[in-house]
Enzyme design. Structure first.
Site, PDB file in Angstrom:
ATOM      1  N   ARG A   2       0.882  -1.158   0.041  1.00 53.16           N
ATOM      2  CA  ARG A   2       0.095   0.081   0.040  1.00 53.16           C
ATOM      3  C   ARG A   2       0.844   1.145  -0.009  1.00 53.16           C
ATOM      4  O   ARG A   2       0.864   2.195   0.661  1.00 53.16           O
ATOM      5  CB  ARG A   2      -0.887   0.031   1.485  1.00 53.16           C
ATOM      6  CG  ARG A   2      -2.342   0.014   1.305  1.00 53.16           C
ATOM      7  CD  ARG A   2      -3.173  -0.210   0.410  1.00 53.16           C
ATOM      8  NE  ARG A   2      -3.868  -1.481   0.364  1.00 53.16           N
ATOM      9  CZ  ARG A   2      -4.706  -2.138   1.337  1.00 53.16           C
ATOM     10  NH1 ARG A   2      -5.028  -1.218   2.170  1.00 53.16           N
ATOM     11  NH2 ARG A   2      -4.741  -3.301   1.289  1.00 53.16           N
ATOM     12  N   ARG A   6      -4.093   6.323   1.656  1.00 48.25           N
ATOM     13  CA  ARG A   6      -4.301   7.575   2.136  1.00 48.25           C
ATOM     14  C   ARG A   6      -3.712   8.489   3.175  1.00 48.25           C
ATOM     15  O   ARG A   6      -4.002   9.148   3.161  1.00 48.25           O
ATOM     16  CB  ARG A   6      -5.976   6.915   3.155  1.00 48.25           C
ATOM     17  CG  ARG A   6      -7.047   6.618   2.194  1.00 48.25           C
ATOM     18  CD  ARG A   6      -8.036   6.063   2.952  1.00 48.25           C
ATOM     19  NE  ARG A   6      -7.706   4.779   3.361  1.00 48.25           N
ATOM     20  CZ  ARG A   6      -8.274   3.684   3.966  1.00 48.25           C
ATOM     21  NH1 ARG A   6      -9.539   4.158   4.257  1.00 48.25           N
ATOM     22  NH2 ARG A   6      -7.929   2.586   4.208  1.00 48.25           N
ATOM     23  N   ARG A  15      -8.385  11.218  -4.657  1.00 43.89           N
ATOM     24  CA  ARG A  15      -9.657  10.696  -4.246  1.00 43.89           C
ATOM     25  C   ARG A  15     -10.723  11.588  -3.974  1.00 43.89           C
ATOM     26  O   ARG A  15     -11.858  11.198  -3.825  1.00 43.89           O
ATOM     27  CB  ARG A  15      -9.466   9.687  -3.223  1.00 43.89           C
ATOM     28  CG  ARG A  15      -8.730   8.365  -3.549  1.00 43.89           C
ATOM     29  CD  ARG A  15      -9.842   7.290  -4.015  1.00 43.89           C
ATOM     30  NE  ARG A  15     -10.259   6.811  -2.827  1.00 43.89           N
ATOM     31  CZ  ARG A  15     -11.568   7.103  -2.328  1.00 43.89           C
ATOM     32  NH1 ARG A  15     -12.181   8.228  -2.954  1.00 43.89           N
ATOM     33  NH2 ARG A  15     -11.949   6.511  -1.371  1.00 43.89           N
ATOM     34  N   ASP A  51      -6.620  -2.802  -7.180  1.00 49.60           N
ATOM     35  CA  ASP A  51      -6.936  -3.592  -6.124  1.00 49.60           C
ATOM     36  C   ASP A  51      -7.083  -4.985  -6.360  1.00 49.60           C
ATOM     37  O   ASP A  51      -7.505  -5.439  -7.719  1.00 49.60           O
ATOM     38  CB  ASP A  51      -8.136  -3.063  -5.469  1.00 49.60           C
ATOM     39  CG  ASP A  51      -8.539  -3.441  -4.067  1.00 49.60           C
ATOM     40  OD1 ASP A  51      -7.921  -2.722  -3.197  1.00 49.60           O
ATOM     41  OD2 ASP A  51      -9.232  -4.777  -3.825  1.00 49.60           O
ATOM     42  N   TYR A 128     -13.335 -12.895   0.106  1.00 50.29           N
ATOM     43  CA  TYR A 128     -14.346 -11.563   0.105  1.00 50.29           C
ATOM     44  C   TYR A 128     -15.689 -11.544  -0.725  1.00 50.29           C
ATOM     45  O   TYR A 128     -16.662 -11.052  -0.482  1.00 50.29           O
ATOM     46  CB  TYR A 128     -13.340 -10.475  -0.723  1.00 50.29           C
ATOM     47  CG  TYR A 128     -12.453  -9.860   0.315  1.00 50.29           C
ATOM     48  CD1 TYR A 128     -12.750  -8.741   1.214  1.00 50.29           C
ATOM     49  CD2 TYR A 128     -11.031 -10.388   0.058  1.00 50.29           C
ATOM     50  CE1 TYR A 128     -11.774  -8.122   1.973  1.00 50.29           C
ATOM     51  CE2 TYR A 128     -10.011  -9.536   1.079  1.00 50.29           C
ATOM     52  CZ  TYR A 128     -10.460  -8.658   1.847  1.00 50.29           C
ATOM     53  OH  TYR A 128      -9.581  -8.095   2.660  1.00 50.29           O
TER      54      TYR A 128
HETATM   55  O1  CP3 Z   1       0.302  -0.920  -2.458  1.00 48.67           O
HETATM   56  C1  CP3 Z   1       0.003  -0.332  -3.213  1.00 48.67           C
HETATM   57  O2  CP3 Z   1       0.029   0.839  -3.474  1.00 48.67           O
HETATM   58  C2  CP3 Z   1      -0.904  -0.868  -4.574  1.00 48.67           C
HETATM   59  C3  CP3 Z   1      -2.296  -0.786  -4.510  1.00 48.67           C
HETATM   60  C4  CP3 Z   1      -2.966  -1.853  -3.490  1.00 48.67           C
HETATM   61  C5  CP3 Z   1      -4.258  -1.542  -3.017  1.00 48.67           C
HETATM   62  N1  CP3 Z   1      -5.040  -2.744  -2.627  1.00 48.67           N
HETATM   63  C6  CP3 Z   1      -5.076  -0.132  -3.134  1.00 48.67           C
HETATM   64  C7  CP3 Z   1      -6.022   0.050  -2.069  1.00 48.67           C
HETATM   65  C8  CP3 Z   1      -2.877  -3.273  -3.459  1.00 48.67           C
HETATM   66  C9  CP3 Z   1      -1.617  -4.036  -3.692  1.00 48.67           C
HETATM   67  C10 CP3 Z   1      -3.906  -3.691  -2.806  1.00 48.67           C
HETATM   68  C11 CP3 Z   1      -4.118  -5.272  -2.554  1.00 48.67           C
HETATM   69  C12 CP3 Z   1      -5.392  -5.586  -1.593  1.00 48.67           C
HETATM   70  N2  CP3 Z   1      -6.704  -5.112  -1.758  1.00 48.67           N
HETATM   71  C13 CP3 Z   1      -4.976  -6.562  -0.664  1.00 48.67           C
HETATM   72  C14 CP3 Z   1      -4.218  -7.493  -0.393  1.00 48.67           C
HETATM   73  C15 CP3 Z   1      -2.940  -7.054   0.167  1.00 48.67           C
HETATM   74  C16 CP3 Z   1      -3.156  -6.608   1.855  1.00 48.67           C
HETATM   75  O3  CP3 Z   1      -3.351  -5.438   2.274  1.00 48.67           O
HETATM   76  O4  CP3 Z   1      -3.480  -7.666   2.564  1.00 48.67           O
HETATM   77  C17 CP3 Z   1      -6.402  -6.820  -0.043  1.00 48.67           C
HETATM   78  C18 CP3 Z   1      -6.849  -7.704   0.871  1.00 48.67           C
HETATM   79  C19 CP3 Z   1      -7.388  -5.860  -0.630  1.00 48.67           C
HETATM   80  C20 CP3 Z   1      -8.678  -5.503  -0.464  1.00 48.67           C
HETATM   81  C21 CP3 Z   1      -8.797  -4.251   0.067  1.00 48.67           C
HETATM   82  N3  CP3 Z   1      -9.300  -3.144  -0.697  1.00 48.67           N
HETATM   83  C22 CP3 Z   1      -9.159  -3.750   1.426  1.00 48.67           C
HETATM   84  C23 CP3 Z   1      -9.426  -4.732   2.678  1.00 48.67           C
HETATM   85  C24 CP3 Z   1      -9.256  -2.281   1.681  1.00 48.67           C
HETATM   86  C25 CP3 Z   1      -9.511  -1.541   2.433  1.00 48.67           C
HETATM   87  C26 CP3 Z   1      -8.292  -1.052   3.359  1.00 48.67           C
HETATM   88  C27 CP3 Z   1      -8.039  -0.085   4.105  1.00 48.67           C
HETATM   89  O5  CP3 Z   1      -6.828   0.489   4.222  1.00 48.67           O
HETATM   90  O6  CP3 Z   1      -9.277   0.304   4.601  1.00 48.67           O
HETATM   91  C28 CP3 Z   1      -9.215  -2.003  -0.012  1.00 48.67           C
HETATM   92  C29 CP3 Z   1      -9.383  -0.536  -0.372  1.00 48.67           C
HETATM   93  C30 CP3 Z   1      -8.003  -0.214  -0.887  1.00 48.67           C
HETATM   94  N4  CP3 Z   1      -7.006  -0.783  -1.990  1.00 48.67           N
HETATM   95  C31 CP3 Z   1      -7.570   1.486  -0.789  1.00 48.67           C
HETATM   96  C32 CP3 Z   1      -6.241   1.463  -1.452  1.00 48.67           C
HETATM   97  C33 CP3 Z   1      -5.146   2.695  -1.543  1.00 48.67           C
HETATM   98  C34 CP3 Z   1      -7.915   2.154   0.274  1.00 48.67           C
HETATM   99  C35 CP3 Z   1      -9.004   2.739  -0.565  1.00 48.67           C
HETATM  100  C36 CP3 Z   1      -9.333   4.421  -0.368  1.00 48.67           C
HETATM  101  O7  CP3 Z   1     -10.183   4.573   0.785  1.00 48.67           O
HETATM  102  O8  CP3 Z   1      -9.028   5.411  -0.980  1.00 48.67           O
END
Ligand code: CP3
Length: 324
Positions: A2, A6, A15, A51, A128
């Protein structure tokens, strides 16, 4: 992990204008967000902004990513019949925006750093798709695999085939490495992990046309790395709960290791960040094969300045451990 996200004001500014899925689906935006951390925190590799859940979304499952709640599917899979309704025809076309984002990012990077593409593992995607949203004890997916194992395996196989095609397309589009995230590996006992997750990751690794691109597998919360070392990948991602040196010994240095600073260390004073960075380097020990990374995702309130300092520490301190 990540890298984008944010904690970066530059990401929040984008965003504020577009919802999460729009940012993923618009190559101009996705590539811009991918590059932000390269310019701001100066990591040695970029990970594509996207994602893991774009796959089920492209299969027709309506997805919302809600602030503080995380991802939510309107109509989660609760019975076998729904699996047959997943729209698997035409998936490459519906996910072509990801490949356009890869191409655009590669152009914008101009060779500065390599680009990592990624996918969720079949098990983590299924978690999911069946739960529908984040969960505390994951009773729905666990009862699904125990009560309807055939349907569960059917879903996992569909996802495994999809992931093979998806990662191959990412490599063809220009990704220099690919990473498979099995975030919910920790939900499974060792034998269930083999049955419901590992065999599909092995299948994916065996069917990738890597063209030399390294394959990284990150499985969070697994007790043992021995079996993972045999799935056919090049690098194992290690979460922050383990000592990297112990994992290295456990797998006889047979794979590269990526990890594993506890991401919340980035909230600590600078001296502590430096000390903990060095501790991770020391725990891996001398020699090549270590890719420094956080042991899981960076959290939204992480101070950018600390993240920049952490990357400086890695660059400075790693030299004496990683020198040829
Ligand atoms: O790392 C990076 O910058 C690449 C982008 C990336 C995102 N999601 C962007 C994102 C990557 C590699 C992911 C992978 C991802 N997504 C995983 C596997 C890795 C891990 O974290 O275990 C999983 C389980 C997801 C599913 C997912 N998407 C979740 C659980 C969430 C909420 C996360 C949170 O922090 O609340 C997301 C949303 C998400 N994916 C965000 C980002 C930048 C936050 C979105 C926002 O509110 O702007």
């Amino acid at each position: 992990m990540r890298q984008a996200g944010r904690y970066l004001p530059e990401y929040r500014a984008i965003r504020a204008k577009y919802d999460f899925l729009t940012t993923c689906k618009t190559p101009e935006l996705a590539s811009e967000i991918t590059i932000q951390p390269i310019d701001i925190i100066k990591t040695d590799a970029a990970i594509l902004f996207s994602d893991i859940l774009v796959i089920p979304e492209a299969m027709g499952m309506k997805l919302d990513v809600i602030e503080r709640t995380g991802p939510v599917f309107d109509n989660p899979i609760r019975e076998a019949g729904q699996i047959e309704s997943l729209e698997t025809e035409g998936l490459p076309e519906r996910l072509d925006y990801v490949m356009q984002a890869v191409k655009m990012t590669k152009e914008k990077l101009g060779g500065r750093v390599p680009l990592i593409g990624f996918s969720g593992s079949p098990w983590t995607l299924a978690t999911y798709m069946v739960e529908g949203k984040g969960s505390k004890n994951h009773e729905i997916i666990k009862s699904f695999i125990y009560n309807e194992p055939e349907a569960a395996h059917r879903l996992l196989q569909i996802l495994a085939d999809t992931v093979v095609e998806y990662l191959n397309a990412k490599i063809r589009a220009g990704c220099d490495a690919v990473q498979i995230f099995d975030t919910w590996a920790s939900l499974l006992s060792p034998s269930d992990f083999e049955e419901f997750s590992l065999q599909y990751i092995r299948y994916i690794c065996a069917n990738l046309e890597t063209q030399g691109a390294p394959v990284i597998v990150f499985a969070k919360g697994v007790g043992s790395y021995k079996n993972l070392a045999e799935v056919g990948c090049d690098v194992l991602g290690v979460d922050w709960s383990r000592n990297l040196g112990d994992v290295r010994a456990e797998i006889n240095s047979s794979k590269g290791l990526q990890g594993n600073l506890d991401p919340t260390v980035l909230f600590a004073p600078k001296e502590k960040i430096r000390e903990e960075t060095e501790r991770v380097l020391r725990s891996y020990g001398a020699g090549s094969g270590h890719i420094f990374n956080l042991g899981h995702g960076i959290t939204p309130k992480t101070p950018v300045e600390n993240t920049q300092y952490f990357v400086e520490c890695v660059k400075e301190l790693s030299v004496k451990y990683h020198a040829e």
